[in-house]
Design a protein around this motif. Structure first.
Motif, PDB file in Angstrom:
ATOM      1  N   GLU A 130       0.816  -1.216   0.000  1.00  0.00           N
ATOM      2  CA  GLU A 130       0.000   0.000   0.000  1.00  0.00           C
ATOM      3  C   GLU A 130       0.849   1.265   0.000  1.00  0.00           C
ATOM      4  O   GLU A 130       0.345   2.345  -0.286  1.00  0.00           O
ATOM      5  N   VAL A 131       2.123   1.148   0.338  1.00  0.00           N
ATOM      6  CA  VAL A 131       2.987   2.330   0.317  1.00  0.00           C
ATOM      7  C   VAL A 131       3.504   2.588  -1.101  1.00  0.00           C
ATOM      8  O   VAL A 131       3.427   3.696  -1.624  1.00  0.00           O
ATOM      9  N   THR A 132       4.002   1.556  -1.745  1.00  0.00           N
ATOM     10  CA  THR A 132       4.624   1.760  -3.062  1.00  0.00           C
ATOM     11  C   THR A 132       3.632   1.633  -4.215  1.00  0.00           C
ATOM     12  O   THR A 132       3.900   2.103  -5.313  1.00  0.00           O
ATOM     13  N   GLY A 133       2.512   0.981  -3.988  1.00  0.00           N
ATOM     14  CA  GLY A 133       1.574   0.754  -5.085  1.00  0.00           C
ATOM     15  C   GLY A 133       1.933  -0.448  -5.934  1.00  0.00           C
ATOM     16  O   GLY A 133       1.372  -0.646  -7.005  1.00  0.00           O
ATOM     17  N   VAL A 134       2.863  -1.254  -5.479  1.00  0.00           N
ATOM     18  CA  VAL A 134       3.226  -2.443  -6.246  1.00  0.00           C
ATOM     19  C   VAL A 134       2.237  -3.562  -5.948  1.00  0.00           C
ATOM     20  O   VAL A 134       2.015  -3.913  -4.786  1.00  0.00           O
ATOM     21  N   CYS A 135       1.642  -4.089  -7.008  1.00  0.00           N
ATOM     22  CA  CYS A 135       0.720  -5.214  -6.847  1.00  0.00           C
ATOM     23  C   CYS A 135       1.374  -6.447  -7.425  1.00  0.00           C
ATOM     24  O   CYS A 135       1.869  -6.429  -8.546  1.00  0.00           O
ATOM     25  N   LYS A 136       1.374  -7.512  -6.660  1.00  0.00           N
ATOM     26  CA  LYS A 136       1.941  -8.764  -7.149  1.00  0.00           C
ATOM     27  C   LYS A 136       0.832  -9.813  -7.181  1.00  0.00           C
ATOM     28  O   LYS A 136       0.144 -10.018  -6.183  1.00  0.00           O
ATOM     29  N   ALA A 137       0.662 -10.416  -8.336  1.00  0.00           N
ATOM     30  CA  ALA A 137      -0.249 -11.562  -8.403  1.00  0.00           C
ATOM     31  C   ALA A 137       0.498 -12.750  -7.809  1.00  0.00           C
ATOM     32  O   ALA A 137       1.598 -13.076  -8.235  1.00  0.00           O
ATOM     33  N   ALA A 152      -4.265   6.037  -6.570  1.00  0.00           N
ATOM     34  CA  ALA A 152      -5.606   5.636  -6.128  1.00  0.00           C
ATOM     35  C   ALA A 152      -5.608   5.287  -4.643  1.00  0.00           C
ATOM     36  O   ALA A 152      -6.547   5.617  -3.913  1.00  0.00           O
ATOM     37  N   LEU A 153      -4.545   4.644  -4.190  1.00  0.00           N
ATOM     38  CA  LEU A 153      -4.463   4.280  -2.772  1.00  0.00           C
ATOM     39  C   LEU A 153      -4.351   5.534  -1.909  1.00  0.00           C
ATOM     40  O   LEU A 153      -4.970   5.632  -0.848  1.00  0.00           O
TER      41      LEU A 153
END
Ligand code: FES
Ligand code: FES
Lengths: 716, 157
Positions: free
Chosen positions: A586-593, A709-710
């Protein structure tokens, strides 16, 4: 039995040895090199072309323009509207203007840089909304390419009777096929005087016809061969290098090679259509869908390519794989001066899946229902009516895919903050939409006593050669794979249609079955099944000439009603459910599937390993579509600014194969190529919502967009 | 132009190259080794991977002159004894090959990994091929193939 077995792919050995000949590997040192001079403007009149400096360069053989085209300077898969070489006007950045032919690649490329072109700029129609208002017409007929509607029931009444209505807007962007092998080919004149082109392609017979029209020669005097092809995904359906190679061979009478650099490949071929989707969904408190209204606006670029196809297919699939009594879809494609958009894995359906799957989750949330339950409740099943009121008589395994996912869904546990789970479902009509799309092939014997299959199907890496051989072996009741494959050559095969729309296993597979049935009857009569060796049968037959058995299949479809699109546009549909676990920082905005469970109803898995390969590859492309891929016209030119998923970006994937047999398909099979990708991005977006509370309605949800967005969500 | 000498797939080789010529160009154009593929030409895809002293390098970014005195391996090396390397066998068996354009580069990265690490875990394998793009497979069957080959190589030892 060969069907259902993991038969080793027939092309794999050459590929691991490094001996498989891709188009560019066919080059030799006697060949001239051709390259294309492209427009640097998105929309302009060409005022002057000065190629004198290029022509003066030592080693330059020809500079060809539209004036050098002996036939028709227009091509197109659906309608002939795109010039091979621009005539007076360019309509997108990257449009081909000249072909420069030199004795080496270095010289040809250097010369193409010396061509001077004077432009007079026209207004750049940069998006479909500008296009619909602008007085500037990209084509004389206006800026609207296509408008298709789906009307079933009464959407207005449906919404009135809904307990909950959810309305949102979604948008997607240009996606590049990014096959690892860029477009390439060679050409020459053979001893008969025929023009031969060998290229990286998904459809040899179509290209043969386009070359014939370009050069004003009969198609019988053109031979197109498919070289080993390093991926296609729809991007090698349109004519790419083939026309230019043929033209250069025609004028120089010498062998010619072409190969796009990655930058040219980005500029030169079509993209996935960016779609803007307004979506309204109504449902009862019980979760039953009551109405869907969808407004799709698409950017097709300046030429048609597959724009009309995508317009219609997106409309027909707009509700997703659910029973919706009242449907109103308006799907419109506008011309712009952006890159030509065309076919890419899913023909508009992955974009719609983002919308219908997000909508369904929101409805579920509003009425307090589990996302899996609402899908099960509305799932199309045997006997259901689709959005075009087609009755699904058989092979409709969506519920089975949901049930396959169910234990994992019910057992899901969030792994701390940022962890979330999402579902995505899809259905996909196999083959072209509501039009005839036949495939033909023929079988014969070799004098040595082997069966010979002549196939015009282009295997672009998905494994159709192997699958068709498996089908043939079983259809003939053969105990070992005693079949020679003669493939991918217009001189030795019948038209099998394009490798697109997930159609080759189903349609060409049936054509093979049809031919096999005839051969089987013959063999029966010759005593093969009572033990007479094939060798003897062939030796005896050879004297009279070896028999030929033609096979043909055209899936039964009906043309969609022009006003309402009601009808049966496809003979069969594939169904799938993907569940995805993500982790969002939530800090960096990195989403990992993190993990994907992917259940697919393929009718029958002819080759399980191939089916899984398609699913894994589709998941990878879905991860790219959801999280990182974005082609920006005028900016994107390399993998430096177009990110593809690497091994580090891939989730763990568990593939679940559901086999609800399709009675009209070969041994029950349907298709899986595009379905594998379609629900993946939607599942990721739903998982991001579950993980963070943030609903992303624009793809890709790359790091910047997600981070923003976060942050916004925190302030709220 | 200058003459360079190196060991190519176990054989001593000498060629003349231009000063600014890439190893990719020299291998494909001068030596006819077309298993080395060009996917981007600028070090972003890994299809041009070769081993220089058993370490993977992007040959599109490597000057041919840098090969002088080195040991260069392309995928042909893996089967140079006349039989398929266990990695090649495993790639075939595990369905790791689709279009095959990335395959030679993937095999070389895997070979280099197994030289250094006979017992790689899933993470090691992912990292070893992370500089090589594949658009078809989603990498999963490639990783399985490498894992399976590692097992077989261990047994052979
Ligand atoms: S061609 Fe060398 S990294 Fe892409
Ligand atoms: S198999 Fe096609 S790029 Fe890897």
């Amino acid at each position: 039995m060969f069907i259902g077995q993991d038969i080793t792919r027939v092309d794999a050995l050459d590929k691991v040895l490094g001996t498989a000949a891709f188009a560019h590997d066919l080059k030799n040192n006697t060949m001239l090199f051709a390259c294309v001079v492209r427009s640097s403007r998105p929309h302009a009149m060409i005022r002057k072309i000065d190629a004198s400096a290029a022509l003066a360069l030592d080693g330059v053989v020809k500079v060809l323009s539209h004036k050098d085209i002996p036939g028709e300077n227009l091509f197109g898969a659906i309608k002939k509207d795109q010039p091979f070489l621009a005539e007076g006007r360019v309509r997108y950045k990257g449009e081909a203007i000249l072909v420069v032919v030199g004795v080496t690649e270095e010289i040809a490329r250097k010369a193409s840089g010396l061509v001077e072109i004077e432009y007079e700029d026209l207004e750049y129609i940069s998006d479909p909304f500008l296009s619909m208002r602008s007085a500037i017409l990209i084509h004389d007929g206006g800026n609207l390419l296509s408008h298709r509607k789906v009307i079933k029931g009464d959407a207005g009444k449906g919404f009135e009777s809904s307990d909950v209505v959810v309305e949102n807007t979604y948008s997607t962007t240009w996606i590049d096929h990014a096959y690892m092998e860029t477009e390439a080919g060679i050409g020459y004149t053979d001893e008969r005087g025929h023009i031969v082109v060998a290229s990286s392609t998904q459809n040899i017979h179509y290209k043969m016809k386009e070359i014939a029209r370009l050069l004003a020669i009969p198609p019988e005097q053109v031979r197109v061969v498919q070289a080993t092809t390093g991926g296609g995904f729809g991007g090698k359906l349109d004519v790419t290098v083939e026309g230019y190679i043929a033209l250069a061979v025609y004028h120089t009478k010498r062998p010619v090679v072409m190969r796009y650099t990655r930058e040219e490949s980005f500029l030169g071929h079509t993209k996935r259509h960016p779609l803007y989707i307004e979506y309204k969904t109504g449902a009862g408190k019980d979760g039953n869908l009551t109405a869907v209204e969808v407004n799709i606006i698409g950017d097709t670029g300046p030429y048609i390519s597959y724009g009309e196809t995508v317009c219609l297919r997106a409309a027909v699939h707009a509700t997703g794989p659910y029973e919706v009594p009242n449907v109103l879809v308006n799907s419109r494609m506008f011309y712009t001066n952006n890159p030509v958009s065309g076919a890419m894995r899913g023909f508009g359906v992955p974009q719609l899946a983002l919308a219908h799957e997000s909508q369904l989750d929101e409805i579920a949330e509003r009425i307090g229902m589990d996302p899996l339950d609402i899908r099960m409740k509305n799932a199309l099943k045997r006997g259901s009516l689709t959005a075009t009121s087609q009755v699904l008589h058989h092979s409709a395994g969506l519920l089975e895919t949901l049930k396959g996912i169910e234990p994992f869904w019910r057992a899901r546990r969030k792994q701390g903050p940022g962890s979330g789970f999402g579902l995505g479902c899809m259905y996909y009509g196999i083959g072209n939409t509501g039009i005839s799309n036949p495939s033909s092939c023929y079988l014969t014997f070799t004098p040595e006593g082997r069966v010979e299959m002549h196939s015009g199907v282009c295997d672009i890496g998905q494994g159709s050669d192997t699958v068709l051989l498996q089908i043939l072996c079983d259809a003939l009741g053969m105990e070992e794979m005693g079949i020679d494959l003669v493939r991918g050559d217009t001189d030795t095969s019948l038209d099998a249609g394009s490798t697109s729309a997930s159609r080759q296993t189903y349609i060409s597979g049936m054509a093979v079955c049809n031919a096999a049935q005839k051969m089987r009857e013959y063999l029966e009569g010759q005593g093969y099944y009572s033990g007479k060796p094939l060798k003897d049968i062939c030796r005896e037959a050879a004297e009279k000439g070896l028999p030929v058995f033609k096979g043909h299949f055209d899936p039964p479809t009906t043309a969609p009603d022009p006003e309402t699109s009601q009808g049966a546009p496809y003979a069969t549909y594939a169904f799938a459910t993907h569940m995805t676990e993500v982790h969002v920082d939530e800090v960096t905005g990195v989403c990992k599937a993190v993990k994907v469970h992917a259940a697919h109803d393929v009718g029958r898995a002819i080759n399980v390993s191939n089916v899984k390969g398609q699913i894994y590859g589709g998941v990878a492309m879905g991860v790219g579509l959801a999280l990182m891929e974005e082609f920006i016209p005028g900016k994107t030119e390399s993998f430096d600014n177009y990110y593809l998923p690497t091994s580090m970006d891939m989730p763990e994937v568990e593939a679940i194969v559901v086999e609800d047999r399709e009675p009209t398909g070969p041994f029950g099979a349907k298709g899986v190529g595009e379905p594998a990708l379609i629900p993946q991005a939607a599942a990721i977006v739903n998982a991001i919502k579950d993980a963070t509370g943030v609903r992303m309605r624009q793809l890709p949800c790359d790091i910047e967009r997600l981070k923003l967005a976060l942050e916004k969500n925190k302030i709220k | 132009m200058k003459t360079i000498s190196f060991v190519l797939n176990g054989k001593k080789t000498s060629i003349e190259v231009d000063d600014n010529e890439t190893l990719l160009g020299a291998l494909r154009e001068r030596l006819g080794i077309t298993s080395v593929k060009e996917g981007c030409g600028i070090g972003e895809c890994g299809t041009c991977t070769v081993l220089v002293d058993d370490e993977p390098h992007y040959s599109c970014l490597t000057l041919a002159s840098k090969a002088n005195g080195r040991d260069i391996k392309t995928v042909e090396y893996l089967s140079s004894s006349g039989v398929l390397h266990p990695l090649q066998e495993a790639f075939i068996k595990s369905g790791a090959v689709q279009c095959g354009y990335c395959t030679p580069g993937m095999l070389l990265c895997a070979y280099s990994l197994l030289l250094k690490n006979a017992d790689p875990d899933a993470r090691d394998i992912k990292e070893a091929i992370s500089g090589n793009l594949c658009r078809c497979t989603g990498y999963i069957q490639i990783e399985e193939a490498i894992k399976n080959a590692a097992e077989i190589c261990k047994c052979d030892r």
